[in-house]
Write a protein that holds these residues in place. Sequence first.
Motif, PDB file in Angstrom:
ATOM      1  N   ALA A 143       0.814  -1.217   0.000  1.00  0.00           N
ATOM      2  CA  ALA A 143       0.000   0.000   0.000  1.00  0.00           C
ATOM      3  C   ALA A 143       0.850   1.270   0.000  1.00  0.00           C
ATOM      4  CB  ALA A 143      -0.934   0.000   1.209  1.00  0.00           C
ATOM      5  N   LEU A 144       1.982   1.248   0.707  1.00  0.00           N
ATOM      6  CA  LEU A 144       2.756   2.479   0.870  1.00  0.00           C
ATOM      7  C   LEU A 144       3.139   3.139  -0.459  1.00  0.00           C
ATOM      8  CD1 LEU A 144       4.082   4.524   2.728  1.00  0.00           C
ATOM      9  CD2 LEU A 144       6.118   3.057   2.793  1.00  0.00           C
ATOM     10  N   PRO A 145       3.700   2.414  -1.447  1.00  0.00           N
ATOM     11  CA  PRO A 145       4.039   3.085  -2.707  1.00  0.00           C
ATOM     12  C   PRO A 145       2.829   3.715  -3.391  1.00  0.00           C
ATOM     13  CG  PRO A 145       5.099   0.940  -2.587  1.00  0.00           C
ATOM     14  CD  PRO A 145       4.128   0.999  -1.458  1.00  0.00           C
ATOM     15  N   PHE A 146       1.670   3.069  -3.306  1.00  0.00           N
ATOM     16  CA  PHE A 146       0.481   3.624  -3.947  1.00  0.00           C
ATOM     17  C   PHE A 146      -0.031   4.854  -3.206  1.00  0.00           C
ATOM     18  CE2 PHE A 146       0.505  -0.778  -5.454  1.00  0.00           C
ATOM     19  CZ  PHE A 146       0.372  -0.558  -6.812  1.00  0.00           C
ATOM     20  N   VAL A 147       0.061   4.829  -1.883  1.00  0.00           N
ATOM     21  CA  VAL A 147      -0.341   6.009  -1.109  1.00  0.00           C
ATOM     22  C   VAL A 147       0.561   7.186  -1.456  1.00  0.00           C
ATOM     23  CG1 VAL A 147      -0.512   6.980   1.216  1.00  0.00           C
ATOM     24  CG2 VAL A 147      -1.344   4.655   0.770  1.00  0.00           C
ATOM     25  N   LEU A 148       1.862   6.935  -1.541  1.00  0.00           N
ATOM     26  CA  LEU A 148       2.790   8.008  -1.903  1.00  0.00           C
ATOM     27  C   LEU A 148       2.573   8.448  -3.348  1.00  0.00           C
ATOM     28  CD1 LEU A 148       6.047   6.747  -0.151  1.00  0.00           C
ATOM     29  CD2 LEU A 148       4.462   8.515   0.616  1.00  0.00           C
ATOM     30  N   GLY A 149       2.141   7.520  -4.212  1.00  0.00           N
ATOM     31  CA  GLY A 149       1.793   7.896  -5.584  1.00  0.00           C
ATOM     32  C   GLY A 149       0.617   8.854  -5.612  1.00  0.00           C
ATOM     33  N   LEU A 150      -0.360   8.623  -4.721  1.00  0.00           N
ATOM     34  CA  LEU A 150      -1.481   9.561  -4.613  1.00  0.00           C
ATOM     35  C   LEU A 150      -1.001  10.934  -4.152  1.00  0.00           C
ATOM     36  CD1 LEU A 150      -4.247   7.331  -2.973  1.00  0.00           C
ATOM     37  CD2 LEU A 150      -4.114   8.084  -5.352  1.00  0.00           C
ATOM     38  N   ALA A 151       0.034  10.935  -3.279  1.00  0.00           N
ATOM     39  CA  ALA A 151       0.586  12.214  -2.829  1.00  0.00           C
ATOM     40  C   ALA A 151       1.191  12.989  -3.993  1.00  0.00           C
ATOM     41  CB  ALA A 151       1.645  11.971  -1.749  1.00  0.00           C
ATOM     42  N   VAL A 152       1.778  12.266  -4.952  1.00  0.00           N
ATOM     43  CA  VAL A 152       2.325  12.921  -6.148  1.00  0.00           C
ATOM     44  C   VAL A 152       1.186  13.513  -6.976  1.00  0.00           C
ATOM     45  CG1 VAL A 152       3.576  12.549  -8.307  1.00  0.00           C
ATOM     46  CG2 VAL A 152       4.362  11.446  -6.200  1.00  0.00           C
ATOM     47  N   LEU A 153       0.109  12.751  -7.127  1.00  0.00           N
ATOM     48  CA  LEU A 153      -1.035  13.242  -7.901  1.00  0.00           C
ATOM     49  C   LEU A 153      -1.665  14.473  -7.255  1.00  0.00           C
ATOM     50  CD1 LEU A 153      -2.808   9.901  -8.892  1.00  0.00           C
ATOM     51  CD2 LEU A 153      -1.365  11.357 -10.320  1.00  0.00           C
ATOM     52  N   HIS A 154      -1.654  14.508  -5.907  1.00  0.00           N
ATOM     53  CA  HIS A 154      -2.235  15.644  -5.189  1.00  0.00           C
ATOM     54  C   HIS A 154      -1.278  16.832  -5.082  1.00  0.00           C
ATOM     55  CE1 HIS A 154      -5.144  12.694  -2.953  1.00  0.00           C
ATOM     56  NE2 HIS A 154      -5.419  12.831  -4.246  1.00  0.00           N
ATOM     57  N   GLY A 155      -0.044  16.652  -5.554  1.00  0.00           N
ATOM     58  CA  GLY A 155       0.918  17.748  -5.521  1.00  0.00           C
ATOM     59  C   GLY A 155       1.643  17.921  -4.203  1.00  0.00           C
ATOM     60  N   ASP A 156       1.494  16.963  -3.271  1.00  0.00           N
ATOM     61  CA  ASP A 156       2.187  17.063  -1.985  1.00  0.00           C
ATOM     62  C   ASP A 156       3.614  16.522  -2.041  1.00  0.00           C
ATOM     63  OD1 ASP A 156      -0.085  18.108  -0.691  1.00  0.00           O
ATOM     64  OD2 ASP A 156      -0.920  16.089  -0.456  1.00  0.00           O
ATOM     65  N   VAL A 210      -5.575  -6.405  -4.845  1.00  0.00           N
ATOM     66  CA  VAL A 210      -6.517  -5.536  -4.142  1.00  0.00           C
ATOM     67  C   VAL A 210      -5.902  -4.195  -3.750  1.00  0.00           C
ATOM     68  CG1 VAL A 210      -7.874  -5.305  -2.016  1.00  0.00           C
ATOM     69  CG2 VAL A 210      -7.928  -7.440  -3.315  1.00  0.00           C
ATOM     70  N   ALA A 211      -4.636  -4.200  -3.328  1.00  0.00           N
ATOM     71  CA  ALA A 211      -4.033  -3.000  -2.746  1.00  0.00           C
ATOM     72  C   ALA A 211      -4.105  -1.770  -3.652  1.00  0.00           C
ATOM     73  CB  ALA A 211      -2.584  -3.282  -2.344  1.00  0.00           C
ATOM     74  N   PRO A 212      -3.738  -1.850  -4.951  1.00  0.00           N
ATOM     75  CA  PRO A 212      -3.800  -0.628  -5.779  1.00  0.00           C
ATOM     76  C   PRO A 212      -5.206  -0.056  -5.887  1.00  0.00           C
ATOM     77  CG  PRO A 212      -2.478  -2.331  -6.841  1.00  0.00           C
ATOM     78  CD  PRO A 212      -3.164  -2.989  -5.693  1.00  0.00           C
ATOM     79  N   GLY A 213      -6.175  -0.926  -6.200  1.00  0.00           N
ATOM     80  CA  GLY A 213      -7.541  -0.430  -6.357  1.00  0.00           C
ATOM     81  C   GLY A 213      -8.131   0.066  -5.056  1.00  0.00           C
ATOM     82  N   LEU A 214      -7.868  -0.670  -3.966  1.00  0.00           N
ATOM     83  CA  LEU A 214      -8.398  -0.268  -2.666  1.00  0.00           C
ATOM     84  C   LEU A 214      -7.808   1.066  -2.231  1.00  0.00           C
ATOM     85  CD1 LEU A 214     -10.124  -0.946  -0.188  1.00  0.00           C
ATOM     86  CD2 LEU A 214      -8.152  -2.202   0.731  1.00  0.00           C
ATOM     87  N   THR A 215      -6.503   1.226  -2.446  1.00  0.00           N
ATOM     88  CA  THR A 215      -5.847   2.482  -2.077  1.00  0.00           C
ATOM     89  C   THR A 215      -6.412   3.647  -2.881  1.00  0.00           C
ATOM     90  OG1 THR A 215      -3.816   1.269  -1.552  1.00  0.00           O
ATOM     91  CG2 THR A 215      -3.623   3.637  -1.874  1.00  0.00           C
ATOM     92  N   THR A 216      -6.599   3.436  -4.189  1.00  0.00           N
ATOM     93  CA  THR A 216      -7.157   4.491  -5.035  1.00  0.00           C
ATOM     94  C   THR A 216      -8.575   4.841  -4.612  1.00  0.00           C
ATOM     95  OG1 THR A 216      -5.796   3.709  -6.878  1.00  0.00           O
ATOM     96  CG2 THR A 216      -7.639   5.146  -7.416  1.00  0.00           C
ATOM     97  N   LEU A 217      -9.369   3.796  -4.285  1.00  0.00           N
ATOM     98  CA  LEU A 217     -10.747   4.034  -3.863  1.00  0.00           C
ATOM     99  C   LEU A 217     -10.793   4.823  -2.557  1.00  0.00           C
ATOM    100  CD1 LEU A 217     -13.795   3.485  -4.217  1.00  0.00           C
ATOM    101  CD2 LEU A 217     -13.460   1.351  -2.944  1.00  0.00           C
ATOM    102  N   LEU A 218      -9.988   4.413  -1.596  1.00  0.00           N
ATOM    103  CA  LEU A 218      -9.962   5.123  -0.318  1.00  0.00           C
ATOM    104  C   LEU A 218      -9.436   6.543  -0.485  1.00  0.00           C
ATOM    105  CD1 LEU A 218      -8.632   2.310   2.061  1.00  0.00           C
ATOM    106  CD2 LEU A 218     -10.977   3.177   1.874  1.00  0.00           C
ATOM    107  N   GLY A 219      -8.505   6.710  -1.464  1.00  0.00           N
ATOM    108  CA  GLY A 219      -7.954   8.033  -1.703  1.00  0.00           C
ATOM    109  C   GLY A 219      -8.986   9.027  -2.190  1.00  0.00           C
ATOM    110  N   ALA A 220     -10.102   8.530  -2.734  1.00  0.00           N
ATOM    111  CA  ALA A 220     -11.163   9.430  -3.187  1.00  0.00           C
ATOM    112  C   ALA A 220     -11.952  10.011  -2.015  1.00  0.00           C
ATOM    113  CB  ALA A 220     -12.108   8.686  -4.132  1.00  0.00           C
ATOM    114  N   PHE A 221     -11.846   9.369  -0.852  1.00  0.00           N
ATOM    115  CA  PHE A 221     -12.623   9.820   0.304  1.00  0.00           C
ATOM    116  C   PHE A 221     -11.754  10.276   1.474  1.00  0.00           C
ATOM    117  CE2 PHE A 221     -15.008   6.524  -1.960  1.00  0.00           C
ATOM    118  CZ  PHE A 221     -16.185   7.190  -2.238  1.00  0.00           C
ATOM    119  N   MET A 222     -10.493   9.899   1.453  1.00  0.00           N
ATOM    120  CA  MET A 222      -9.606  10.217   2.578  1.00  0.00           C
ATOM    121  C   MET A 222      -8.357  10.932   2.078  1.00  0.00           C
ATOM    122  SD  MET A 222      -9.694   6.575   4.629  1.00  0.00           S
ATOM    123  CE  MET A 222     -11.248   5.779   5.070  1.00  0.00           C
TER     124      MET A 222
END
Length: 398
Positions: free
Chosen positions: A23-36, A146-158
């Motif tokens: 999960a960690l790499p995908f969460v950090l990938g979301l941080a890149v998408l969000h500009g953080d 599951v991890a990539p999709g679940l992380t992306t889904l949760l990233g839409a709400f959290m």
Amino acid sequence: MLRDGGFVRLWTGTTASGLATWALPFVLGLAVLHGDLGPVGLGVVLATRTVGFIAAVPIAGVLADRHSRRGVVLWSGLLATAAMPVIAFGLGRSVVMMAIAAAVAGAGQGACRPAFQALTAEVVEEGQRQQANAATSLSVRVTTLVAPGLTTLLGAFMSVHVLLFGVAALWLVAAVVPPRGKASGPAPETARAGFLAEFMEGVREARRHPWFIAGLIALTSMLAFGYSASMVVLPMVSRDRYGTEVVLAAATTGYAVGALIGAVLIARWRPRAQGWAALVSLACYGFAPLCLLFPLHPAMVVAAYVIAGLGVELFNVPWFTATQREVAPDKLARVSSLDFLLSYGLAPAGLALIAPAIESFGATPVLAVCAVSCFVVPVLACLVPTSRGFTKKPSAAD
């Protein structure tokens, strides 16, 4: 196995650690998408995590043989748990802080791997270990899907910060849920030796098993050449040859599905020549780089990756089970750490070298060499005495 409370706790902890790791790499990938976090910062953070992993594996192998395997799992999980809030705090503030915390998290991740391997041998009876290892591999493969999709889904709400605390919670589960095992305890002279001397004892124990050395060379070759080449070239082939990223997504999903099928099959399958069957299965990974050499229909590429995933899993479970059976119990964690250090530790080196090799020689010769390596090295490993059954006692057929 599901009626065994000790195994269920061990399986839960192992699954939580696997989910947190993925999960960690995908969460950090979301941080890149969000500009953080910038792409360079992401690379630095993930690289330091890998460095922490590689540095911790041999140390953890010694500690897990010297002390309680359950204790090493606990402290490594707590170490990774503590690193996650620091990464969250550093997000958007300091890449250096995030990198240091990621190295600590990687150390926790690396430290738990050999300890979990040795703890499995303590918790699960020998006759049930192949089923136990298959169940653990099954959870790892499900996590991969599951991890990539679940992380992306949760990233839409959290927020990314909340997701990082969620990863911390997973590491906490990995730390506190696993049960205690039946500790064998180190020999007195081993306990008095230094870290390097104790690790070298693990190396000597590994050398006592020719099948282990041969299998480790085959596995390392597959990861450093075949896996690295296919991971680097597959995105380029998907984009340039097929003009879509769908082939990339379908092939990587096909690999995970093949591994899932392999985990289900190997839970019950007991081939007479288990070592040979495992090594030939590992050689099937050669179809992954091979299919990228030719302008095949996309379905053929996906099929090749399904076969590759199937083969890898038909190798992994017997490999782990044989290691737990054949290696001296008081040296099992050190031998397992040698396994992870060489196989998974050299994979990043392969990834780093494949791109310059393609730049210098072209993708075709590099893929050809990698495919040949994947096919040939495991077959050559079958010629090593004791490889037929992954046991130190050669059979009449050897």
